[in-house]
Design a protein around this motif. Structure first.
Motif, PDB file in Angstrom:
ATOM      1  N   ASP A 188      -1.359  -1.625   6.621  1.00  0.00           N
ATOM      2  CA  ASP A 188      -1.234  -0.265   7.151  1.00  0.00           C
ATOM      3  C   ASP A 188      -1.086   0.692   5.974  1.00  0.00           C
ATOM      4  O   ASP A 188      -0.076   0.667   5.275  1.00  0.00           O
ATOM      5  CB  ASP A 188      -0.023  -0.178   8.080  1.00  0.00           C
ATOM      6  N   MET A 189      -2.103   1.525   5.748  1.00  0.00           N
ATOM      7  CA  MET A 189      -2.103   2.394   4.567  1.00  0.00           C
ATOM      8  C   MET A 189      -1.575   3.801   4.853  1.00  0.00           C
ATOM      9  O   MET A 189      -0.975   4.422   3.985  1.00  0.00           O
ATOM     10  CB  MET A 189      -3.514   2.481   3.993  1.00  0.00           C
ATOM     11  N   GLY A 190      -1.872   4.329   6.021  1.00  0.00           N
ATOM     12  CA  GLY A 190      -1.387   5.664   6.340  1.00  0.00           C
ATOM     13  C   GLY A 190      -2.314   6.796   5.964  1.00  0.00           C
ATOM     14  O   GLY A 190      -1.952   7.963   6.098  1.00  0.00           O
ATOM     15  N   TRP A 191      -3.511   6.457   5.487  1.00  0.00           N
ATOM     16  CA  TRP A 191      -4.437   7.525   5.120  1.00  0.00           C
ATOM     17  C   TRP A 191      -4.974   8.248   6.349  1.00  0.00           C
ATOM     18  O   TRP A 191      -4.895   7.750   7.464  1.00  0.00           O
ATOM     19  CB  TRP A 191      -5.584   7.002   4.268  1.00  0.00           C
ATOM     20  N   GLY A 248       0.825  -1.194   0.000  1.00  0.00           N
ATOM     21  CA  GLY A 248       0.000   0.000   0.000  1.00  0.00           C
ATOM     22  C   GLY A 248       0.861   1.246   0.000  1.00  0.00           C
ATOM     23  O   GLY A 248       1.870   1.301   0.702  1.00  0.00           O
ATOM     24  N   TYR A 249       0.466   2.241  -0.801  1.00  0.00           N
ATOM     25  CA  TYR A 249       1.272   3.449  -0.892  1.00  0.00           C
ATOM     26  C   TYR A 249       0.406   4.637  -1.301  1.00  0.00           C
ATOM     27  O   TYR A 249      -0.696   4.475  -1.841  1.00  0.00           O
ATOM     28  CB  TYR A 249       2.408   3.267  -1.898  1.00  0.00           C
ATOM     29  N   LYS A 250       0.941   5.828  -1.045  1.00  0.00           N
ATOM     30  CA  LYS A 250       0.253   7.049  -1.458  1.00  0.00           C
ATOM     31  C   LYS A 250       0.621   7.366  -2.903  1.00  0.00           C
ATOM     32  O   LYS A 250       1.794   7.493  -3.233  1.00  0.00           O
ATOM     33  CB  LYS A 250       0.638   8.215  -0.553  1.00  0.00           C
ATOM     34  N   LEU A 251      -0.399   7.479  -3.744  1.00  0.00           N
ATOM     35  CA  LEU A 251      -0.171   7.817  -5.147  1.00  0.00           C
ATOM     36  C   LEU A 251       0.051   9.306  -5.321  1.00  0.00           C
ATOM     37  O   LEU A 251       0.945   9.738  -6.048  1.00  0.00           O
ATOM     38  CB  LEU A 251      -1.369   7.361  -5.986  1.00  0.00           C
TER      39      LEU A 251
END
Length: 366
Positions: free
Chosen positions: A264-267, A5-8
């Motif tokens: 764990d995405m971090g949003w 999972g990562y921020k685009l």
């Protein structure tokens, strides 16, 4: 191993706080946002600049939605007013009033000529775009409405409220069909299984619940999680439900309830999810910015090779939750008109009977 999972991207979406957003589910490429600045902005995911900035509201925008074709956008504001825009012409085509206070939820009917709205006035309204007015008002919630979904066939509309209740309304009969009352916090999200007569609901009580819509029975419950449930979406193959929590992503199946994975995405404040071409897309907002997050489902259980399902001590089945209520079972699965609600991993979706039917004419008769 590839990052799961990562921020685009992250971008400033409004001049002041972002209150709401929605992803276009047809393409999973468009995003609409509503803000304290009274504006509704349209974005292409992955691009830094807005495609359109739509004005007309005179108060903060509190809810937004695309129609199924992604050519219309509806937005409700804190005055209770609702405005409808044609995106191709970038103009307002309807201004609708009827709610006394904040319009907090909007959702288009699957066939586009109607939409529903919910408000802090506790009323659920159905609007005919062509007739330019409200054609029905459903009363029954004791507090404001927080989320709305139509069944894929368009026959029912389901509303979740700040009163912790999920209500199922029959559009043809114009009446309440059933109340689901097992949540202990406001309802935050609802989704329908793509192939079976099954409903999932998420709540601020930090639980996810699964309901058989033929019998209106509670199948099972997952949680409580560490944080509230913000958004949810069934995988298109029907095997799993992806749940966006405040601190990440969890993947569940039911009968039995299993948590297959946690990411764990971090949003920040997650507002919407979609799954397209093997990728899960999540959009969140914080102050005046929007974050777009991506997870590759091929690295997430049960789709990822070698991913072991996670145990969860708080998961309960229906027979553990309700005393003196029996559930008729066949093997380990509850039956519905569409067959067994749980599906084998190697199923062929074409062989599964889809109980949802095209009932476009139903609302046209109202």
């Amino acid at each position: 191993m590839a990052k799961r999972g990562y921020k685009l991207q992250e971008f400033v979406a409004h001049a002041s706080s972002v209150n709401c957003l929605s992803i276009g589910k047809k393409s999973c490429r468009l995003l609409v946002t509503g803000g304290e600045d009274h504006r509704v902005n349209l974005w292409a995911i992955g691009k830094p600049n807005s495609l359109l900035s739509l004005s007309g509201h005179t108060s903060p925008v509190e809810c937004v939605a695309f129609d199924s074709a992604e050519v219309l956008v509806v937005a409700g504001a804190s005055t209770g007013a609702i405005k409808l825009w044609d995106l191709e012409e970038a103009k307002i085509v309807r201004t609708l009033t009827g709610h006394r206070i904040n319009c907090t939820a909007v959702e288009f009917h699957p066939f586009g000529e109607f939409f529903a709205s919910g408000s802090l006035d506790a009323n659920l309204k159905i609007w005919d775009i062509r007739k330019k007015g409200c054609i029905h008002t459903y009363k029954g919630h004791t507090r404001g409405i927080s989320t709305i979904r139509f069944t894929p066939d368009g026959r029912w509309v389901v509303s979740g409220g700040l009163d912790n209740v999920v209500k199922v309304w029959d559009l043809t009969a114009g009446k309440l069909l059933h109340d689901f009352t097992f949540h202990e916090g406001r309802i935050t999200c609802i989704d329908f299984h793509p192939l079976e007569f099954l409903l999932a609901t998420g709540s601020a009580d930090r639980t996810v619940k699964f309901w058989d819509l033929e019998t209106f029975e509670l199948i099972g419950s997952a949680g409580p999680e560490a944080t509230g449930v913000r958004s949810m979406i069934f995988h298109p193959d029907g095997r799993t439900l992806f749940c966006g929590l405040e601190d990440g992503l969890k993947v569940f199946s039911w009968e039995p309830i299993i948590c297959h994975d946690a990411v764990d995405m971090g949003w920040s404040t997650l507002a919407d999810l979609c799954i397209h071409d093997g990728k899960l897309l999540g959009c969140s907002h914080h102050r005046n910015s929007v974050g777009v997050w991506v997870a590759d489902t091929s690295f997430i259980g049960p789709y990822g090779v070698g991913v072991v399902p996670r145990s969860h001590s708080h998961m309960e089945q229906k027979f553990d939750l309700q005393e003196n209520h029996s559930v008729q079972k066949s093997g380990s699965s509850i039956k519905s008109n569409a067959g067994v609600l749980s599906m084998p991993q190697d199923y062929d979706s074409k062989e599964i009977k889809n109980i949802y039917v095209d009932c476009k004419s139903i609302l046209q008769k109202l």
